[in-house]
Design an enzyme around this catalytic site. Structure first.
Site, PDB file in Angstrom:
ATOM      1  N   TYR A   1      39.538  21.896  41.081  1.00 23.62           N
ATOM      2  CA  TYR A   1      39.198  23.069  41.561  1.00 23.62           C
ATOM      3  C   TYR A   1      39.032  24.427  40.619  1.00 23.62           C
TER       4      TYR A   1
ATOM      5  N   ARG B   1      29.240  31.161  34.548  1.00 24.13           N
ATOM      6  CA  ARG B   1      27.943  31.193  35.001  1.00 24.13           C
ATOM      7  C   ARG B   1      27.532  32.347  35.689  1.00 24.13           C
TER       8      ARG B   1
ATOM      9  N   ASP C   1      25.074  35.797  34.344  1.00 22.02           N
ATOM     10  CA  ASP C   1      24.193  36.620  35.113  1.00 22.02           C
ATOM     11  C   ASP C   1      24.664  38.072  35.156  1.00 22.02           C
TER      12      ASP C   1
ATOM     13  N   MET D   1      22.041  41.117  34.059  1.00 26.76           N
ATOM     14  CA  MET D   1      21.696  42.175  35.045  1.00 26.76           C
ATOM     15  C   MET D   1      21.991  43.632  33.929  1.00 26.76           C
TER      16      MET D   1
ATOM     17  N   PHE E   1      20.575  38.701  40.621  1.00 21.99           N
ATOM     18  CA  PHE E   1      21.844  39.389  41.367  1.00 21.99           C
ATOM     19  C   PHE E   1      22.216  38.487  42.594  1.00 21.99           C
TER      20      PHE E   1
ATOM     21  N   ASN F   1      46.131  24.544  46.215  1.00 15.88           N
ATOM     22  CA  ASN F   1      46.173  23.279  46.198  1.00 15.88           C
ATOM     23  C   ASN F   1      47.310  22.786  45.187  1.00 15.88           C
TER      24      ASN F   1
ATOM     25  N   ASP G   1      52.641  16.132  49.379  1.00 17.83           N
ATOM     26  CA  ASP G   1      51.329  16.061  49.317  1.00 17.83           C
ATOM     27  C   ASP G   1      50.700  17.028  50.452  1.00 17.83           C
TER      28      ASP G   1
ATOM     29  N   ASN H   1      41.172  16.425  51.589  1.00 18.56           N
ATOM     30  CA  ASN H   1      41.180  17.297  50.498  1.00 18.56           C
ATOM     31  C   ASN H   1      40.429  16.978  49.685  1.00 18.56           C
TER      32      ASN H   1
ATOM     33  N   SER I   1      36.910  17.956  50.603  1.00 15.84           N
ATOM     34  CA  SER I   1      36.600  19.253  50.769  1.00 15.84           C
ATOM     35  C   SER I   1      36.127  19.747  49.088  1.00 15.84           C
TER      36      SER I   1
ATOM     37  N   THR J   1      32.615  21.109  47.793  1.00 15.26           N
ATOM     38  CA  THR J   1      32.534  22.548  47.285  1.00 15.26           C
ATOM     39  C   THR J   1      31.780  22.137  46.015  1.00 15.26           C
TER      40      THR J   1
ATOM     41  N   THR K   1      35.296  24.131  52.673  1.00 22.28           N
ATOM     42  CA  THR K   1      36.255  25.114  52.639  1.00 22.28           C
ATOM     43  C   THR K   1      36.902  25.163  54.141  1.00 22.28           C
TER      44      THR K   1
ATOM     45  N   THR L   1      39.133  22.381  54.042  1.00 23.12           N
ATOM     46  CA  THR L   1      40.499  22.909  53.494  1.00 23.12           C
ATOM     47  C   THR L   1      41.449  23.801  54.491  1.00 23.12           C
TER      48      THR L   1
ATOM     49  N   THR M   1      49.228  21.403  56.947  1.00 23.66           N
ATOM     50  CA  THR M   1      50.258  21.388  55.848  1.00 23.66           C
ATOM     51  C   THR M   1      51.564  22.413  56.080  1.00 23.66           C
TER      52      THR M   1
ATOM     53  N   HIS N   1      33.486  40.192  56.234  1.00 22.70           N
ATOM     54  CA  HIS N   1      34.782  40.750  56.045  1.00 22.70           C
ATOM     55  C   HIS N   1      35.933  40.178  56.034  1.00 22.70           C
TER      56      HIS N   1
ATOM     57  N   GLU O   1      36.097  37.244  55.113  1.00 23.29           N
ATOM     58  CA  GLU O   1      36.054  36.399  53.792  1.00 23.29           C
ATOM     59  C   GLU O   1      36.643  37.252  52.548  1.00 23.29           C
TER      60      GLU O   1
ATOM     61  N   TYR P   1      39.041  39.148  52.868  1.00 22.85           N
ATOM     62  CA  TYR P   1      40.639  39.025  52.491  1.00 22.85           C
ATOM     63  C   TYR P   1      41.159  37.508  52.599  1.00 22.85           C
TER      64      TYR P   1
ATOM     65  N   SER Q   1      52.879  38.570  44.250  1.00 20.79           N
ATOM     66  CA  SER Q   1      54.319  38.877  44.429  1.00 20.79           C
ATOM     67  C   SER Q   1      55.222  37.899  43.813  1.00 20.79           C
TER      68      SER Q   1
ATOM     69  N   SER R   1      59.070  42.576  55.573  1.00 20.82           N
ATOM     70  CA  SER R   1      57.786  43.579  55.498  1.00 20.82           C
ATOM     71  C   SER R   1      56.495  43.158  54.913  1.00 20.82           C
TER      72      SER R   1
ATOM     73  N   THR S   1      47.891  47.274  53.054  1.00 19.78           N
ATOM     74  CA  THR S   1      48.004  47.215  51.741  1.00 19.78           C
ATOM     75  C   THR S   1      48.673  48.028  50.962  1.00 19.78           C
TER      76      THR S   1
ATOM     77  N   LYS T   1      52.399  46.974  50.942  1.00 15.70           N
ATOM     78  CA  LYS T   1      52.477  45.819  49.936  1.00 15.70           C
ATOM     79  C   LYS T   1      52.532  46.522  48.519  1.00 15.70           C
TER      80      LYS T   1
ATOM     81  N   HIS U   1      33.019  49.927  43.950  1.00  9.98           N
ATOM     82  CA  HIS U   1      34.011  49.787  44.831  1.00  9.98           C
ATOM     83  C   HIS U   1      34.553  48.165  44.874  1.00  9.98           C
ATOM     84  N   PHE U   2      33.657  47.681  45.306  1.00 12.98           N
ATOM     85  CA  PHE U   2      33.827  46.196  45.853  1.00 12.98           C
ATOM     86  C   PHE U   2      34.278  45.293  44.423  1.00 12.98           C
ATOM     87  N   HIS U   3      33.706  45.846  43.082  1.00 17.01           N
ATOM     88  CA  HIS U   3      34.155  45.136  42.097  1.00 17.01           C
ATOM     89  C   HIS U   3      35.625  45.680  41.458  1.00 17.01           C
TER      90      HIS U   3
HETATM   91  C1  HEM Z   1      41.018  48.518  50.344  1.00 17.88           C
HETATM   92  C2  HEM Z   1      40.577  47.968  51.686  1.00 17.88           C
HETATM   93  C3  HEM Z   1      39.053  47.994  51.704  1.00 17.88           C
HETATM   94  C4  HEM Z   1      38.352  48.731  52.123  1.00 17.88           C
HETATM   95  C5  HEM Z   1      38.824  49.978  52.971  1.00 17.88           C
HETATM   96  C6  HEM Z   1      36.833  48.407  52.292  1.00 17.88           C
HETATM   97  C7  HEM Z   1      35.760  48.950  52.665  1.00 17.88           C
HETATM   98  C8  HEM Z   1      34.592  48.582  52.431  1.00 17.88           C
HETATM   99  C9  HEM Z   1      33.434  49.197  53.181  1.00 17.88           C
HETATM  100  C10 HEM Z   1      33.452  50.306  54.218  1.00 17.88           C
HETATM  101  C11 HEM Z   1      32.301  48.639  52.610  1.00 17.88           C
HETATM  102  C12 HEM Z   1      30.799  48.837  53.034  1.00 17.88           C
HETATM  103  C13 HEM Z   1      30.526  49.938  52.298  1.00 17.88           C
HETATM  104  C14 HEM Z   1      28.751  50.210  52.787  1.00 17.88           C
HETATM  105  O1  HEM Z   1      28.248  48.988  52.852  1.00 17.88           O
HETATM  106  O2  HEM Z   1      28.347  51.235  52.712  1.00 17.88           O
HETATM  107  C15 HEM Z   1      32.693  47.551  51.810  1.00 17.88           C
HETATM  108  C16 HEM Z   1      31.952  46.748  51.128  1.00 17.88           C
HETATM  109  C17 HEM Z   1      32.395  45.702  50.305  1.00 17.88           C
HETATM  110  N1  HEM Z   1      33.578  45.349  50.090  1.00 17.88           N
HETATM  111 FE1  HEM Z   1      35.351  46.465  50.661  1.00 17.88          FE
HETATM  112  N2  HEM Z   1      37.125  47.177  51.351  1.00 17.88           N
HETATM  113  C18 HEM Z   1      38.101  46.853  51.078  1.00 17.88           C
HETATM  114  C19 HEM Z   1      38.583  45.906  50.307  1.00 17.88           C
HETATM  115  C20 HEM Z   1      37.838  44.947  49.960  1.00 17.88           C
HETATM  116  C21 HEM Z   1      38.115  43.745  49.231  1.00 17.88           C
HETATM  117  C22 HEM Z   1      39.776  43.157  48.995  1.00 17.88           C
HETATM  118  C23 HEM Z   1      37.113  43.085  48.651  1.00 17.88           C
HETATM  119  C24 HEM Z   1      37.086  41.687  47.992  1.00 17.88           C
HETATM  120  C25 HEM Z   1      37.942  41.031  47.357  1.00 17.88           C
HETATM  121  C26 HEM Z   1      36.157  43.946  49.287  1.00 17.88           C
HETATM  122  C27 HEM Z   1      34.642  43.437  49.063  1.00 17.88           C
HETATM  123  C28 HEM Z   1      33.630  43.997  49.354  1.00 17.88           C
HETATM  124  C29 HEM Z   1      32.353  43.805  49.087  1.00 17.88           C
HETATM  125  C30 HEM Z   1      31.872  42.416  48.585  1.00 17.88           C
HETATM  126  C31 HEM Z   1      31.503  44.695  49.606  1.00 17.88           C
HETATM  127  C32 HEM Z   1      30.057  44.586  49.509  1.00 17.88           C
HETATM  128  C33 HEM Z   1      29.008  44.351  50.792  1.00 17.88           C
HETATM  129  C34 HEM Z   1      27.329  44.430  50.579  1.00 17.88           C
HETATM  130  O3  HEM Z   1      26.985  43.305  50.037  1.00 17.88           O
HETATM  131  O4  HEM Z   1      27.009  45.446  50.898  1.00 17.88           O
HETATM  132  N3  HEM Z   1      36.660  45.032  49.993  1.00 17.88           N
HETATM  133  N4  HEM Z   1      34.013  47.524  51.672  1.00 17.88           N
HETATM  134 CU    CU Z   2      33.872  44.537  55.112  1.00 14.38          CU
END
Ligand code: HEM
Ligand code: CU
Ligand code: CU
Lengths: 306, 219, 668
Positions: free
Chosen positions: C61, C71, C75, C79, C102, C123, C134, C141, C144, C148, C200, C203, C210, C283, C285, C287, C298, C314, C358, C361, C418-420
């Protein structure tokens, strides 16, 4: 403490230089932090409020993280090793309550902001809002001014100071109507009508585009709005020349086209917008076919379309 | 997973948050559970995920139920008599599956095969009835492409039908296994899973019957 | 005969994918030739392809995840390069191609890089941490894993045969419907994600069973290591969320293949339903990815601070809290669809409530370090990079959860940044830390620290240089997914961002170098003790690499951090515990079921994408036959004799005794 001082001496100046460079650039031409209307101002204000509330706990946390990590490095013989310090009721209490209280506070901001700035809510004003109907096509915007009996493609002209009331739908896929400096964006969706209330308080030409990916021609779905004084707007509306916007013209709009130069219509079928929104208009054909798609188009059933 | 059958007795003064006999296998401190428990539990989880799939289909049906797009409404096309027969078949099938469980417990090859055959035939009858319903609708031009309502209907009911069909295939394999291999423990565990699956399909059908057909013809 | 497949499916007119594809195919053929020529095939087949050992599967995996990470990274480079030059110009990628890039990037990164890496570590580690031999269903397993791999293979086939989706990583209808996307791209997406999604889901079932049903004697819930807890939470989310994905993709598939009307513009279809369904999976996903990452941090922070995890209970509570609340926030992905003040406010608040869990934590990690004796090894550096960066990512996330702020930030580059911030600094850093941390356990030698540290520093600098400018252009109004633009203010920020990618390329190079160097110097870096980091949990009891059966006798856990206690006692008394009584061990036999099954799944997927119906039927029959053959086998297990177990375990004990005698420990 030495650590803190060191941070103060080295990092802070860097940070200041960076911030000084950054802030003016954030306030540049099409920044959402330079709003020219009440909605944009409201959005930006709420955003900055939320930012400040969070920074109040984020900055100390960051400092504590770096501080703890530095002080308790294995090589620091002055740091006390406390391997048994694994639980403290008091700390847990604080640790749960700080974020909770912050979010509680922020929740209030969210609640109030969501209601006062809901895009459907009209802007309080003595003047009657200007009605504009916006339709997204592949890949251009159509704006219908029902009162003026004109329509434009990829061009939005609005009067300064008068509330604008948009009704927005899509004749094909999803798009988003967005003018960063006017504030709130909203989706254009097939079969649905979104509403948006905006106002431009300063004359000028602003950036306007679709903020939701809609296919190959998406980057050119620009309609950079022009805000002009009321009198000038009336002149413009009277002076618009163009063909009649009827079902025929609609057929042309439904065909896919990219980077369409702005043009206008005079004379608009008043029922047109509602017909599109209620899906009473047959949809346009999609693309010629992607790879491996040309035959698929003929093979696949398209049943049921009225 | 091999499960070492060590029975252990550890007095545990630090035990947290567990009431009751903590040392049963598979719970808290007792070490790995038996294979039968593990297999049954795993399959039970699978059924839960299947329930979620059905829940999505129910939800989409509910959303689309009014979107008839000028086509027929639920009231116009549902034939409650046929559905009553379908229900009877499926309940009978479930009953036979219960009988098979008893026969398997008694390790009676003949009765097992007989009960499973009855399970299969009643299940097959259900599928045939359902197919004829679908075929009749299609013939009238009321196929799933006619409207979003029919899309939702065919998908929800059809998904159940596909489950039953797959179950029949499984049933045949099960019979062959009992016949060829006898009442081995692993085959017994598989049969446990099968019977859970079969009763589960009954439960889903009851939901379809009441939420789709009864509600559809009454409203 | 071949459905829609013809020579026109191969993009002869587009040199970039063609050359890339040709290189990959040549490399694969070369690797295959090497394997055959060297006679490694029997070894690969017996020890890896048909293996049902959770450790082997975990390693495969991780390998798959790393390849796909590469890969996806390629990409990303494409971009960034495009946006650096596409100012007032078309750049070098036309929209048809850029849009595939993209879409593939997002799909691959989330589903075929991050997910396999997370599941791979789960795993490898979870059964060891729980002190068992196991998972609940070893053959499942393997199924799975291979499913994937099938998904990943299909996505990569689309590079040269046909096209990939041009609809983004979530195929929003109506754009993804047949009318607007008539090509096979969306079909590739649908079948690849559907098939791997089923893997998945299996899994999830496997690991929940398990963790709930198969633990060492005495391993109560409140003694489970944090990573196992987060794995449990993540798998519970998989159980609840992935069926929604399966159902949603099935609906879109029916629309495209059989003319149904779930999400079409015609006949009453409702595209809005897709948004709700897909985000009800989407969403949770994120998490599913980030909770195990939290688990890794941790373990790492506690190990290298030389302290138990602070506020363990806690932490468990916060994990489960996040697990539950993550199902109540999906609407924040479409605040801007005009649901009204009440709904938006409710979802805005529920979203920010997640930040409480969060936040808790983060503070508990802080207090784990407090009073510790922190060793800044590479995994610990990643954790530090995470702690500082993730706070910013969370902050911008909560900002997006404030509806009026989202009204001006939605779909912008700010969102992308943000999400990156959360995915890269949260998940990817964790995975790299985890690989570094458990590598010695898996292969018996540590990874080279110098190269590891270089990787970290280039990554963190590259990360900031790449993503901070995206916040800026987002505030300057730039929307995401733009193939070209003509706004001068964006241009040079995007160029800075591309420089950041150059730094990240160096980081990737260092990472590869680290693996190579460590392999070459493996004798020097050898881990003889089985406990290279002064670990605290059960996986460090056994040898590195562990024997197939993991533990000669199942540990009898009597305390939290049982292994740590045991180790302390051994040091105090300068002797090991009594030698246990060894018994023969029953282990599951290898089985080609998973591989064969995935082979047919690939055929079915490919046949469905290209409408080659006869081939699909062949595939279905093959898959069914595979199951029947599997059901018919008579001897699913084999025995390892007690002597052999005793001999191996005595060697392990001798190594441990050697440490006690000499005091030579790797971690000092
Ligand atoms: C700290 C807690 C987090 C909050 C409060 C949060 C909040 C948000 C919100 C509100 C959006 C939507 C924004 C919009 O479309 O205008 C968003 C998008 C996104 N978030 Fe988070 N997020 C959190 C954690 C995470 C985590 C941990 C991940 C991934 C491991 C993640 C991945 C994403 C992704 C991929 C999108 C893009 C969705 C798209 O394609 O439009 N977020 N997040
Ligand atoms: Cu979300
Ligand atoms: Cu809508």
């Amino acid at each position: 403490m030495i650590f803190i001082r060191r941070v103060g001496r080295r990092v802070l100046p860097c940070f200041c230089v960076l911030a000084a460079g950054l802030l003016p650039s954030l306030a540049q031409a099409d920044s959402i932090l330079e709003p020219v209307g009440p909605v944009g101002k409201g959005d930006a204000l709420i955003m900055m409020d939320a930012l400040v509330i969070m920074l109040a706990i984020v900055i100390p946390t960051m400092i504590a993280t770096l501080g703890f990590a530095w002080w308790y490095r294995a090589s620091n013989t002055r740091a006390v090793y406390r391997p048994d310090f694994t639980y403290s009721g008091k700390i847990e209490l604080v640790v749960w309550s700080i974020p909770t209280l912050t979010i509680f506070f922020l929740g209030g901001v969210i609640w109030i902001g969501s209601h006062t700035l809901d895009p459907f809510t009209p802007i309080p004003s003595a003047a009657k809002p200007l009605e504009i109907e916006a339709v997204s096509f592949d890949w251009k915007w159509l704006f219908i001014y029902p009162e003026q009996n004109v329509a434009t493609v990829n061009q939005l002209v609005v009067p300064v100071g008068r509330p604008l009331h948009f009704r927005i739908t899509s004749a094909s896929v999803f798009n988003v109507f967005f003018v960063p400096r006017l504030g709130s964006m909203i989706y254009a969706m097939n079969g649905m009508v979104s509403q948006l209330n905006l106002r431009a308080d300063k004359p000028g030409k602003y950036l306007g585009f679709s903020a939701h990916f809609s296919g190959d021609g998406f980057p050119d779905m620009r309609f950079d709005p022009v805000a002009v004084p009321a009198a000038q707007f009336a002149n413009w509306a009277n002076g618009v020349k163009g063909a009649q916007l009827d079902r025929n013209a609609l057929g042309q709009l439904l065909k896919q086209s990219r980077a369409v130069k702005p043009y206008a219509y005079r004379g608009v079928d008043p029922a047109l917008f509602d017909a599109i929104a209620a899906r009473r208009v047959a949809p346009g054909e999609g693309p010629e076919g992607g790879r491996g798609g040309a035959e698929g188009r003929n093979v696949m059933p398209h049943g049921g379309a009225p | 997973m091999s499960t070492a059958d060590s029975t252990i007795t550890i007095a545990d003064p630090f035990r947290l948050g567990h009431r009751g006999p903590n040392l049963a296998r598979g719970h808290g401190g007792g070490g790995p559970a038996t294979k039968r428990v593990v297999v049954g539990y795993g399959f039970w989880l699978f059924l839960l995920t299947d329930i979620i799939i059905f829940a999505c289909l129910f939800a989409s049906y509910a959303v689309l139920a009014q979107a008839t797009a000028g086509g027929p409404t639920a009231k116009q096309i549902f034939d409650t008599d046929r559905v009553a027969w379908e229900t009877a078949c499926l309940l009978a099938s479930s009953f036979c599956c219960g009988l098979a469980t008893i026969a398997v417990a008694k390790r009676d090859q003949f009765l097992t095969q007989l009960a499973l055959l009855a399970t299969g035939l009643t299940g097959l009858a259900f599928i045939l009835l359902e197919s004829s319903e679908f075929a009749a609708l299609n013939a009238q031009g009321y196929g799933p492409s006619r409207s979003a309502f029919l899309t939702g209907f065919f998908t929800l009911v059809g998904c159940h039908g596909v489950h039953v069909t797959a179950g029949l295939l499984w049933l045949g394999t099960m019979m062959a296994q009992f016949y060829a291999k006898g009442f081995r423990p692993d085959i017994g565990r598989r049969f446990l899973c099968f019977s859970m699956f079969w009763h589960f399909l009954d439960v889903v059908w009851v939901a379809i019957f009441s939420l789709v057909y009864l509600v559809g013809t009454r409203l | 005969m071949l459905g829609k497949l013809s020579w026109s499916a191969i993009p002869f007119d587009q040199p970039i994918p063609l050359i890339a594809g040709a290189v990959v195919v040549l490399l694969m053929l070369g690797a295959l030739a090497l394997v055959l020529a060297k006679g490694w095939m029997p070894y690969l087949w017996k020890e890896w392809i048909t293996s049902v050992d959770h450790k082997r599967l975990g390693i495969m995996y991780v390998l798959l995840g790393l390849l796909m990470l590469l890969r996806g990274f390629i990409d990303a480079i494409m971009m960034r390069a495009q946006q650096a030059v596409a100012y007032h110009a078309q750049g070098y990628l036309p929209p048809e191609h850029y849009n595939q890039v993209f879409s593939a990037h997002g799909t691959i990164m989330v589903l075929f890089a991050a997910m396999p890496l997370v599941i791979g570590l789960m795993n490898f580690v979870v059964p060891l941490q729980l002190g068992v031999r196991d998972v609940a269903f070893p053959t499942l397993n393997s199924v799975s894993f291979w499913l994937t791999a099938t998904g990943a293979l299909l996505v990569n086939i689309s590079l040269v045969v046909g096209e990939f989706a041009r609809t983004g990583w979530l195929p929003y209808p109506p754009l993804s419907e047949l009318r607007y996307s008539p090509g096979v791209g969306v079909d590739y997406y649908l079948w690849a994600v559907q098939i791997s999604g089923i893997g998945t889901l299996l899994t999830g079932i496997n690991f929940v069973t398990t963790i709930l049903k198969i633990r060492a004697p005495g391993m109560t819930y409140m003694r489970m290591p944090m990573f196992s807890w987060t794995a449990l939470a993540s798998c519970l989310l998989i159980l609840a969320a992935f069926p929604v994905l399966t159902a949603t993709l099935a609906m879109l598939t029916l629309d495209r293949y059989l003319g149904f009307h779930f999400f079409t513009n015609e006949a009453g279809g409702n595209a809005m339903m897709f948004m709700n369904l897909i985000w009800a999976w989407g969403h949770p996903e994120v998490y599913i990815l980030v909770l195990p990452a939290f688990g890794i941090y941790s373990e790492v922070i506690s190990t290298f601070s030389g302290k138990p995890l602070f506020g363990y209970r806690s932490m468990v509570a916060a994990t489960l809290f996040i697990c539950v609340v993550s199902f109540m926030t999906w609407l924040h992905h479409f605040f801007t669809m005009g649901a009204g003040g009440d709904v938006n406010a409710a979802f805005g608040i529920s979203t920010s409530i997640i930040a409480v869990g969060t936040g808790v934590k983060i503070y508990n990690w802080l207090f784990t370090m407090y009073g510790g004796r922190i060793r800044f090894t590479t995994p610990m550096l990643w954790s530090m990079g995470f702690l500082t960066t993730f706070i910013t990512g969370g902050l911008t996330g909560v900002l997006l959860a404030v509806p009026p702020a989202d009204f001006i930030l939605h779909n912008s580059m700010f969102l992308v940044a943000h999400f990156h911030h959360v995915i890269v600094a949260g998940v990817v850093f964790a995975l790299l830390a985890g690989i570094e941390f458990w590598w010695p356990k898996a292969f018996g030698y540590r990874l080279h620290e110098g190269w590891g540290k270089a990787t970290f520093w280039f990554s963190i600098v590259g990360f900031y240089v790449t993503f901070m400018p995206m916040y800026v252009v987002g505030i300057l109004g730039m929307t995401r997914r733009l193939q070209h633009y003509d706004v001068a203010e964006w241009h040079w920020w995007l160029q800075i961002s591309s420089v950041g990618v150059l730094i990240l390329i160096v980081a990737a190079g260092c990472q590869v170098a680290q693996l190579l160097v460590s392999y070459i110097r493996r004798e020097e870096l050898k881990d003889i003790t089985g406990d290279p980091w002064n670990g605290r949990t059960l996986e460090w009891v056994t040898t590195s690499p562990p024997p197939v059966y993991n533990f000669a006798v199942l540990p009898q856990v009597i305390d939290t951090e049982y292994y740590w206690e045991l180790k302390q006692r051994a040091f105090e008394q300068a002797r090991l515990s009594e030698e246990p009584k060894y018994e023969a061990i029953e282990m599951p036999r290898n089985s080609p079921t998973g591989f064969v099954c995935a082979f047919f799944a690939t055929i079915i997927g490919f046949a469905l994408i290209w409408h080659i119906w006869w081939l699909m039927i062949v595939g279905l029959i093959g898959a069914y036959a595979t199951f029947v053959v599997f059901a018919w086998r008579d001897v699913p297990e084999y025995m390892i004799p007690a002597d052999e177990v005793a001999q191996q375990d005595r060697a392990r004990r001798a190594a441990r005794q050697h440490i006690l005698n000499t005091g030579e420990v790797a971690w000092q």
